[in-house]
Design an enzyme around this catalytic site. Structure first.
Site, mmCIF file in Angstrom:
data_model
loop_
_atom_site.group_PDB
_atom_site.id
_atom_site.type_symbol
_atom_site.label_atom_id
_atom_site.label_comp_id
_atom_site.label_asym_id
_atom_site.label_seq_id
_atom_site.Cartn_x
_atom_site.Cartn_y
_atom_site.Cartn_z
ATOM 1 N N GLY A 154 23.011 15.668 6.944
ATOM 2 C CA GLY A 154 22.295 14.381 6.856
ATOM 3 C C GLY A 154 22.668 13.702 5.546
ATOM 4 O O GLY A 154 23.721 13.982 4.964
ATOM 5 N N ARG A 237 13.862 23.488 1.991
ATOM 6 C CA ARG A 237 12.484 23.973 1.968
ATOM 7 C C ARG A 237 12.524 25.493 1.984
ATOM 8 O O ARG A 237 13.330 26.088 2.722
ATOM 9 C CB ARG A 237 11.695 23.466 3.185
ATOM 10 C CG ARG A 237 11.209 22.036 3.090
ATOM 11 C CD ARG A 237 10.115 21.856 2.026
ATOM 12 N NE ARG A 237 9.598 20.499 1.949
ATOM 13 C CZ ARG A 237 10.060 19.558 1.138
ATOM 14 N NH1 ARG A 237 11.068 19.802 0.327
ATOM 15 N NH2 ARG A 237 9.504 18.350 1.120
ATOM 16 N N GLU A 266 5.329 28.371 -2.532
ATOM 17 C CA GLU A 266 5.313 27.834 -3.907
ATOM 18 C C GLU A 266 3.885 27.682 -4.412
ATOM 19 O O GLU A 266 3.025 27.293 -3.628
ATOM 20 C CB GLU A 266 6.028 26.474 -3.931
ATOM 21 C CG GLU A 266 7.503 26.619 -3.590
ATOM 22 C CD GLU A 266 8.222 25.277 -3.439
ATOM 23 O OE1 GLU A 266 7.649 24.231 -3.811
ATOM 24 O OE2 GLU A 266 9.351 25.287 -2.939
ATOM 25 N N HIS A 284 11.485 23.841 -7.969
ATOM 26 C CA HIS A 284 11.445 22.680 -7.072
ATOM 27 C C HIS A 284 11.618 21.358 -7.834
ATOM 28 O O HIS A 284 10.712 20.520 -7.876
ATOM 29 C CB HIS A 284 10.131 22.670 -6.267
ATOM 30 C CG HIS A 284 10.236 21.847 -5.007
ATOM 31 N ND1 HIS A 284 9.522 22.118 -3.862
ATOM 32 C CD2 HIS A 284 10.969 20.737 -4.714
ATOM 33 C CE1 HIS A 284 9.813 21.223 -2.930
ATOM 34 N NE2 HIS A 284 10.685 20.373 -3.427
HETATM 35 C C1 GLV Z 1 10.960 17.026 -2.129
HETATM 36 O O1 GLV Z 1 10.982 18.177 -1.951
HETATM 37 C C2 GLV Z 1 11.037 16.020 -1.119
HETATM 38 O O2 GLV Z 1 10.923 16.331 0.080
HETATM 39 O O3 GLV Z 1 11.203 14.852 -1.479
#
Ligand code: GLV
Length: 325
Positions: A154, A237, A266, A284
């Site tokens: 993507g 993720r 997390e 993250h």
């Molecule tokens: C961050 O993890 C997002 O999905 O923007």
């Protein structure tokens, strides 16, 4: 839109979002915990919620009477029960586009850091354990001219592939549908079944959303099919990877290394990963540049304001909920 409309802002947001919201609605700051019950209680009387990816937005929140829109300050929206939102006529929006390049930068940083063992080198120096140059010290894997397997081509996956071209990497990708031929040509990217990609790639970078189909997409069997010299990078993720299986594969050196920016639960990190040298761990921060985080906040605020004004927001995740308007 009436200025008296209340919007629940679950966490601090960056300029210019507060001013955009203040122009249009009355912002209610949230001080509760990260449970759906608490968010639902705080959302009472609110027409909109500005949420973040750590907030569980489920049926309890979405059934709030008078709630019209939930705007997530993130591109991912796996924290929101979109089906329930649509059922309750609540618009859901996200922030695609503005974070692609920044997240791709970080994916590439992890690929380099894990492949060339940057974390280990840093730790060695800081611990006062560096005794000088040695021919066999901290030998890593070449990035240039290696094969990169991108899972999910993507926007972010494509941005990673563009960086990889500068390193003369060969690019493979796996995804459900065939990619746009012009994108494949531009990136010189060849599609593979996931199993074949994992077997061929020297570096594997994950860029899929988290859905029921992608949960534990990379588990013990998939890790076993990777090269023992391969590096896995996850900036998508956490639950896309079975973290316990990954920790085992790293410990047993069945793959060379991993670079992780996201985790299954997390902020908890699987304890086995914490003791391993061949994994680079980040908290993250994929989209975490000054400019990009500000643009995410701005985009999310604009989406929410549009929805409350009765206009179709630019980044609507559930157009079905709009149909009835
Ligand atoms: C961050 O993890 C997002 O999905 O923007």
């Amino acid at each position: 839109m009436s200025q008296g409309q209340r919007v629940l802002v679950t966490h601090r947001v960056l300029d210019p979002a507060p001013a955009l919201l203040a122009d249009a609605a009355q912002a209610v700051e949230y001080e509760g915990d990260l449970s759906a019950e608490s968010i639902a209680a705080a959302a009472a009387g609110c027409a909109g919620i500005l949420s973040q990816s750590i907030d569980p937005v489920d049926e309890r929140v979405l059934s709030t009477p008078g709630l019209r829109a939930v705007s997530n300050v993130a591109v991912g929206y796996d924290n929101i029960d979109v089906e329930a939102a649509t059922r309750h006529g609540v618009l859901v929006t996200n922030t695609p586009g503005v974070l692609d390049e920044t997240t791709a930068d970080l994916a590439f940083a992890l690929l380099l850091a894990a492949g060339r063992r940057l974390g280990e080198g840093e730790r060695m120096i800081r611990a006062g354990q560096w005794e000088g140059w040695a021919i066999d010290q901290l030998l890593g894997r070449d990035i240039h001219r290696a094969t990169l397997g991108i899972v999910g081509l993507g926007r972010i996956g494509q941005a990673v592939a563009r960086r990889a071209r500068g390193f003369d990497m060969r690019i493979l990708y796996a995804q459900r549908s065939q990619g746009d031929p012009s994108v494949e040509r531009e990136l010189n990217a060849e599609r593979r079944e996931l199993g074949n990609l994992l077997a061929e790639a020297d570096f594997v970078s994950l860029h899929t959303p988290l859905t029921e189909e992608t949960r534990h997409l990379i588990g013990a069997a998939e890790l076993a099919s990777m090269k023992s010299s391969a590096v896995l990078v996850n900036t998508a993720r956490g639950p896309v990877v079975d973290e316990a299986a990954l920790a085992r594969a790293l410990r047993e050196r069945r793959i060379f290394a991993a670079g992780l920016d996201v985790f299954e639960a997390e902020p908890r990190v699987h304890p086995d990963l914490l003791g391993l040298d061949n994994v680079v761990l980040l908290p993250h921060v994929g989209s975490g540049s000054v400019d990009t985080r500000a643009r995410m906040c701005e985009t999310a605020a604009r989406n929410l304001v549009a929805a409350l004004r009765g206009e179709r927001p630019e980044h609507l995740v559930n157009p079905e909920a709009w149909k009835d308007r």
